[in-house]
Every structure is written in structure tokens, then in C-alpha cells.
Design an enzyme around this catalytic site. Structure first.
Site, short mmCIF file in Angstrom:
data_model
loop_
_atom_site.label_atom_id
_atom_site.label_comp_id
_atom_site.label_asym_id
_atom_site.label_seq_id
_atom_site.Cartn_x
_atom_site.Cartn_y
_atom_site.Cartn_z
N LYS A 24 2.22 -7.30 -2.86
CA LYS A 24 1.41 -6.32 -3.58
C LYS A 24 1.42 -6.62 -5.08
O LYS A 24 0.39 -6.55 -5.75
CB LYS A 24 1.92 -4.90 -3.31
CG LYS A 24 1.54 -4.39 -1.92
CD LYS A 24 2.30 -3.16 -1.50
CE LYS A 24 1.99 -2.84 -0.02
NZ LYS A 24 2.83 -1.81 0.55
N GLN A 60 7.23 2.45 -0.85
CA GLN A 60 7.21 1.55 0.31
C GLN A 60 7.93 2.21 1.49
O GLN A 60 9.07 2.65 1.36
CB GLN A 60 7.89 0.21 -0.07
CG GLN A 60 7.83 -0.82 1.03
CD GLN A 60 6.40 -1.27 1.35
OE1 GLN A 60 5.58 -1.47 0.46
NE2 GLN A 60 6.10 -1.41 2.63
N ASP A 77 -1.82 5.45 -1.90
CA ASP A 77 -1.61 5.17 -0.48
C ASP A 77 -2.29 6.24 0.39
O ASP A 77 -2.43 6.07 1.60
CB ASP A 77 -0.10 5.15 -0.16
CG ASP A 77 0.38 3.77 0.23
OD1 ASP A 77 -0.48 2.90 0.48
OD2 ASP A 77 1.60 3.57 0.29
#
Ligand code: NAD
Length: 368
Positions: free
Chosen positions: A128, A172, A195
Site C-alpha cells: 500500500k 490493517q 476503507d
């Protein structure tokens, strides 16, 4: 990830393949793209399938099509190239990052919080960051030890919430077992929730007449692939396999928002094949290698395979290789469009994350 190994090579496909009826025709679909459609399965229940309306529609299409479009070569489904589309999206994001910076001086920023030292999570985070660099998005990170407390994670989230250089915050997953995922994800400012996992964003996605600020990246990538290949969703029957918070459930909500009629299949669904066989669009996110066989698909269906499953492979230097949820070898002979694994949905997830981060920076700075 539930990666039950069923059949690494779709090995029972040899049996199925013997029953294939060749229809070796390349068809011109109504959208003027070539739809390759070769065969129809004829296992015990397939006579009715072969005579199903979708097949008759294809036969009609043959007679209506330009004869020059017909060929007798062996044909398979069109491949939906996630690598290519994700590259296009990254190029578009990079160009927009430059436009934003030149007009306002603002550089989009993405903060990634990693808790613990899982190798797979470290790899995802590294990828990422690399992807951010490549398109001109600034990366911020917080790497916390496995045994840190929820409050420590929340303190870092709060700092990033307040930091005006940060436009997107990503925690994460999975988090260590002792942490309450919902409490942590709820700590992320909804305006920076790139997200799309904040309960408010998911709630808005589920409600009619409301829109989330961000849509989760993997399901958004699936829908983007359909859009970029001009595949209509409206009025289509869609089946989503899997109902996880991060893929299956939001994918079903997105399809419904796009006016498909959606059915969800999950681990407790009886006779999944019968349900899936009715779908014009199948999105599979079960995490089970080769779960979806060719004879589970309606001829001409569009198949989006989200699954990433390791299966033993003595020929690979790593001793394993990655396959999807869909038995590609069989499905590609029945579907009109299909995503490969790897190279389908996988590359789209990061592209959508970059796109969401850019969207956030533009929205916060009211830049059109
Ligand atoms: P998950 O384990 O959280 O959810 C799996 C879902 O599949 C569950 O809802 C379960 O009910 C359903 N399921 C399990 N076995 C089934 C069966 N036999 N029949 C029908 N349904 C079944 O997994 P997830 O996080 O949603 O991920 C799913 C898959 O997608 C995994 O292979 C994962 O690696 C992959 N994935 C890929 C990307 C990407 O970027 N391409 C992103 C996220 C997840």
C-alpha cells in the site's frame, strides 16, 4: 480466510468436460463486444440448462449477428483484466493528485496502522505504501507491537484524525485477538474512513436514499470492473457468495444499489449450485478453492472471483500457488466474462484505496 482445499486443479473437471456439447461460435453480444461462448454442460441436470432462456438468447444472437463474427475456433470467456484496469485507475489518480496539488498545494495523505507482526499484513502494508508513492500520495504509518492496548491504537487513530495532512486512515486487519475490532474501527473519523469499514459508512451503504462517504475497496473494485467492461447491473440477477463484512456483504449492497436483484449464498446455504445457476452476475468471496464449478453457472454469466486461496503445487518453487473460489478451467467455458486469479480483483483493491484517499482529500478541501 477459510481456504478449504477442494480440488487444486479442478481435477474432477475431466469428468465434466466429457459431457461438453461444443457450440463453437463466437457471438456478437448486444453491447457490440464479442462474447465468446463455446459450450454448454450436459451433466444430469444440464439438458434443461442447455435449453434455458439464456442459451436460446445466445442462439438468437448467433443468427442475428454478423456472420463474419462467427468462428469455429475454440473460444472461452472474455477475461476481465484487473491488472490493466487498476493501472488505468492508478494513472487517473496520479493525474488528479497533480491537479489537486498544483491548484491548492494539498498533497493527499494516507495513514496506515499496523498492529503486530503478521507477515501477510506487513506485505499488504508495504504494498500500500509503495502504491501511494507511485501516485504521489504521502504515506504515514504507525507500527504497534502485538501486545499493545486498544487505547494505544485509539490514541494513534485520534492523532491521525486531527492531522490535516492525513486524509485517509486505514487499520490493517485482522487485529490481534485481544482487541475489539468494532471499537477500533469506530474510532476512525468517518470523513477519513477510506476503507469504508466504519459502521456509519456501512449503515449508509445499506440504506435506501443514503450514500456512504466511502465504499469498502474490494467490493468497490468488483463493481468498478463491471462498469469499466460496460457490463449492465441494472435488472440483472446477481448472486454473492460469502457474507463477510469486508467483501460479501458490501458487495451485495452495492449490487442492490445498482438495481440488481441480489441473493446471498453462504456456508449454511442449501443447494448453492441451484441458486448460483440463476445468476447473470456471480461475485464469489468464500475463500474456498475451486468451490464454484462450471456446472454451477448459467451460460453467459459474468463471474467475478474475489477468492485468493493457496493450494499445494509441487511445480511451484514456493510449493503452492494461488487460485480463486471459481474453478477457472470449467467456468471460463461457460461464462461470458471472468476474472482470473491472480490478476483480476486483487489489483483493484489497492487502486480503490488510492482512489478513496484522493476522493477524501478533494472532499475535505472542497476541490472538484
Ligand atoms: P471470510 O472468511 O471472512 O468470509 C467468507 C464467507 O464465505 C463467509 O461469509 C462464509 O459464510 C462464506 N463461505 C465459506 N465457505 C462457504 C461455502 N462452502 N459455500 C458458500 N459460502 C461459504 O473471508 P473474506 O475476508 O470475505 O475473504 C473471502 C475471500 O476473498 C478469501 O479468499 C480472501 O483471501 C479473498 N479476499 C480477496 C481480496 C482481494 O483483494 N482480492 C480482498 C479480501 C479478501
Amino acid at each position: 480466510m477459510a481456504s478449504t482445499l477442494l480440488s487444486p486443479d479442478c481435477s474432477t473437471s475431466a469428468t465434466t468436460a466429457r459431457h461438453l456439447i461444443p457450440l463453437t461460435r463466437k457471438l456478437l453480444c448486444p453491447t457490440t463486444r464479442l462474447v465468446s461462448f463455446e459450450r454448454c454442460l450436459s451433466s444430469p441436470w444440464t439438458p434443461s440448462l442447455c435449453l434455458s432462456s439464456s442459451v436460446s438468447k445466445y442462439r438468437t444472437a448467433v443468427s442475428a449477428a454478423d456472420p463474419s463474427s462467427m468462428t469455429t475456433t475454440d473460444t472461452t470467456a472474455n477475461i476481465i483484466d484487473g491488472k490493466l484496469i487498476s493501472k488505468q485507475i492508478k494513472d487517473e489518480v496520479a493525474a488528479e493528485v497533480v491537479r489537486l496539488r498544483e491548484a491548492t498545494g494539498v498533497v493527499p495523505g494516507l495513514a496506515v496502522i499496523l498492529v503486530g507482526s503478521r507477515k501477510d499484513s506487513q506485505t499488504y502494508v508495504r504494498n500500500k505504501k509503495k502504491a501511494c508513492e507511485a501516485v504521489g500520495i504521502k504515506s504515514f504509518d504507525a507500527n504497534l507491537p502485538e501486545d499493545c492496548t486498544e487505547d494505544e491504537v485509539l490514541r494513534h487513530i485520534e492523532e491521525f484524525n486531527k492531522n490535516p495532512e492525513v486524509h485517509g486512515i486505514l487499520v490493517q486487519l485482522p487485529l490481534p485477538m485481544h482487541m475489539n475490532e468494532e471499537r477500533i474501527l469506530t474510532g476512525v473519523s468517518i470523513e477519513k474512513d477510506v476503507d469504508g469499514f466504519h459502521p456509519l459508512n456501512i449503515g449508509r451503504l445499506a440504506m435506501q436514499g443514503r450514500d456512504p462517504l466511502f465504499v469498502p475497496c474490494t467490493p468497490k473494485g468488483c463493481i468498478e470492473l463491471l462498469h469499466r467492461y460496460n457490463i449492465d447491473i441494472k435488472e440483472k440477477r446477481a448472486v454473492v457468495i460469502g457474507r463477510s463484512n469486508i467483501v460479501g456483504m458490501p458487495a451485495a449492497l452495492l449490487l442492490q444499489k445498482a438495481n440488481a436483484t441480489v441473493t446471498m449464498v453462504h456456508s449454511k446455504t442449501m443447494s448453492p449450485g441451484e441458486i448460483i445457476r440463476q445468476a447473470d452476475i456471480v461475485i464469489s468471496a468464500a475463500g474456498v478453492a475451486n468451490l464454484v464449478r462450471g456446472n454451477w453457472l448459467k451460460p453467459g454469466a459474468v463471474v467475478i472471483d474475489v477468492g485468493i486461496n493457496p493450494v499445494d503445487d509441487a511445480n511451484s518453487p514456493r510449493g503452492y500457488r494461488l487460485v480463486g473460489d471459481v474453478c477457472y478451467e470449467e467456468a471460463s467455458k461457460v461464462a461470458s466474462y471472468i476474472t482470473p486469479v491472480p490478476g483480476g480483483v486483487g489489483p483493484m483493491t489497492i487502486a480503490m484505496l488510492l482512489s478513496n484517499t484522493l476522493l477524501s482529500a478533494k472532499r475535505i478541501h472542497n476541490f472538484k
